[in-house]
Design an enzyme around this catalytic site. Structure first.
Site, PDB file in Angstrom:
ATOM      1  N   GLU A   1      32.840  35.316  44.344  1.00  0.00           N
ATOM      2  CA  GLU A   1      31.685  35.692  45.157  1.00  0.00           C
ATOM      3  C   GLU A   1      31.404  37.158  44.845  1.00  0.00           C
ATOM      4  OE1 GLU A   1      30.203  36.355  49.761  1.00  0.00           O
ATOM      5  OE2 GLU A   1      32.307  35.936  49.337  1.00  0.00           O
TER       6      GLU A   1
ATOM      7  N   CYS B   1      27.185  42.497  50.070  1.00  0.00           N
ATOM      8  CA  CYS B   1      26.891  41.973  48.734  1.00  0.00           C
ATOM      9  C   CYS B   1      25.530  41.289  48.673  1.00  0.00           C
ATOM     10  CB  CYS B   1      27.989  41.018  48.286  1.00  0.00           C
ATOM     11  SG  CYS B   1      28.163  39.555  49.333  1.00  0.00           S
TER      12      CYS B   1
END
Length: 389
Positions: free
Chosen positions: A289, A323
């Protein structure tokens, strides 16, 4: 006084670190004790080398405490424990899904019981606001992490296979889902306890054992979570928690020959390295991720106030350390000027200050490195002709 369990067997006593605004963070919010050692095979132990590193309060830039630093030999010890816990005759492997479910639910209950202590350590170590009164804070992360654990606990007794009839209608094909095995998990510093839950929840419900490495910037809340894992009664070696840096402990996990999978959340550059190390060792499975450059598109018929609020959350949540932050905004020309005025007004209304104060909507960046990186991006934009509003 809070007790810090250090890398030796001695118990060191110090006053609990307090924010300057006791009207919000009261003494009962601070944990009575918190661990600084590594959690391996169900016990807290110092690193084999005796090495440690300081973890810093980003609000004051003062050292909170020194934490045991995992090296390659500590990773080996943690993997040994995870492999033993995954042995066919080990308690974790012989218990059924309902028993795993009950352990995970017990852990979630303990997380809820200790929600103030977890949120306190998260704010102390990371700098994000403690309170959810302004819309987001460590309290929100702990609530979400607890929900994540309960969600995956519900899957633990439902991981069955399928019964499929063959082409001849006489052959019965049975499929089974089995745990991958001992896995390594490497989590970042921006959402420490939530990232730990995202990794531990799926792994534990499936019956895997875990070696979890935290960021060297934010080790404290995961170590406190390890205390709760110990209290919940998980068999030894099922969960191991290491504090250490990427080039040493992270590399040892990604390239370890006896881990069957590595799951990583962090930067794209590091993710590429993780994938390479996984392939060049034992071709272990990889879940990544990674960071991105997400775009927010505001069309001409959008509700201006709602669009402004969404853009503020998308960029400034967690001090912009996210993110999936919407760090690019494309606005239709017909409302561009009005949006710019509204966005500027909203940004100016944000309250910067101590993350332990109820009115604070934005705390410090996690460290000086991140602070300088943000300022560097601003200077780069100005150098390329952008206007700082």
């Amino acid at each position: 006084a809070a007790t810090v369990r250090g890398r030796s067997e001695q118990r060191l006593t110090r006053a609990p670190p307090q924010g300057p605004h006791p009207q919000l963070v009261k003494m009962e919010h601070a944990p009575k004790s918190y661990e600084t050692r590594l959690f391996i095979d169900g016990e807290f132990v110092p690193s084999k080398s005796g090495a440690s590193f300081p973890t810093v309060n980003p609000s004051t830039e003062e050292v909170i405490c020194n934490v045991s630093e995992a090296k390659a030999e500590d990773v080996d010890a943690a993997v040994d424990a995870a492999v033993r816990a995954f042995a066919p005759s080990a308690p974790w492997r012989t218990m059924g899904g309902p028993a795993r479910r009950d352990l995970m639910l017990k852990l979630a209950d303990l997380m809820e019981r200790e929600k103030n202590a977890l949120a306190y350590l998260e704010t102390l170590d990371n700098g994000k606001p403690f309170s959810s009164t302004t819309g987001y804070g460590s309290e929100v992360d702990i609530m979400l992490a607890t929900k994540v654990m309960r969600y995956y606990a519900g899957w633990a007794d439902k991981m069955g296979g399928q019964n499929v009839m063959g082409d001849d209608d006489k052959t019965l094909i049975l499929t089974f889902r089995e745990a991958v095995g001992p896995i390594g998990c490497i989590i970042p510093w921006n959402f420490p306890i939530l990232m730990a839950a995202w990794k531990l929840g799926p792994a534990l419900c499936c019956g895997c054992t875990v070696v979890l490495k935290t960021s060297e910037k934010t080790p404290l809340s995961a170590l406190f979570l390890a205390q709760l894992i110990q209290e919940a009664g998980f068999p030894k070696g099922v969960v191991n928690v290491l504090s250490g840096d990427g080039p040493t402990a992270g590399r040892a996990i990604a390239s370890h020959m006896r881990l069957t999978k590595v799951a990583f959340t962090g930067s794209t550059i590091t993710g590429q390295k993780i994938m390479t190390m996984a392939v060049e060792s034992n071709m272990k499975r990889v879940s990544l991720e990674l960071g991105g450059k997400s775009a927010l598109i505001v069309l001409g018929d959008a509700d201006l106030n709602k669009a402004t609020d969404i853009a503020q959350v998308g960029l400034f949540l967690n001090q912009g350390q996210c993110c999936c932050a919407s760090s690019r905004v494309f606005v239709h020309a017909s409302i561009y000027d009005a949006f710019l005025v509204a966005a500027k007004k909203a940004a100016e209304a944000r309250v910067l200050g101590s993350p332990f104060e109820a009115k604070t909507s934005q705390g410090p960046q996690v460290d000086k490195l991140q602070f300088d990186k943000v300022l560097g991006y601003i200077q780069d934009g100005k150098g390329e002709g952008a206007r700082l509003v």
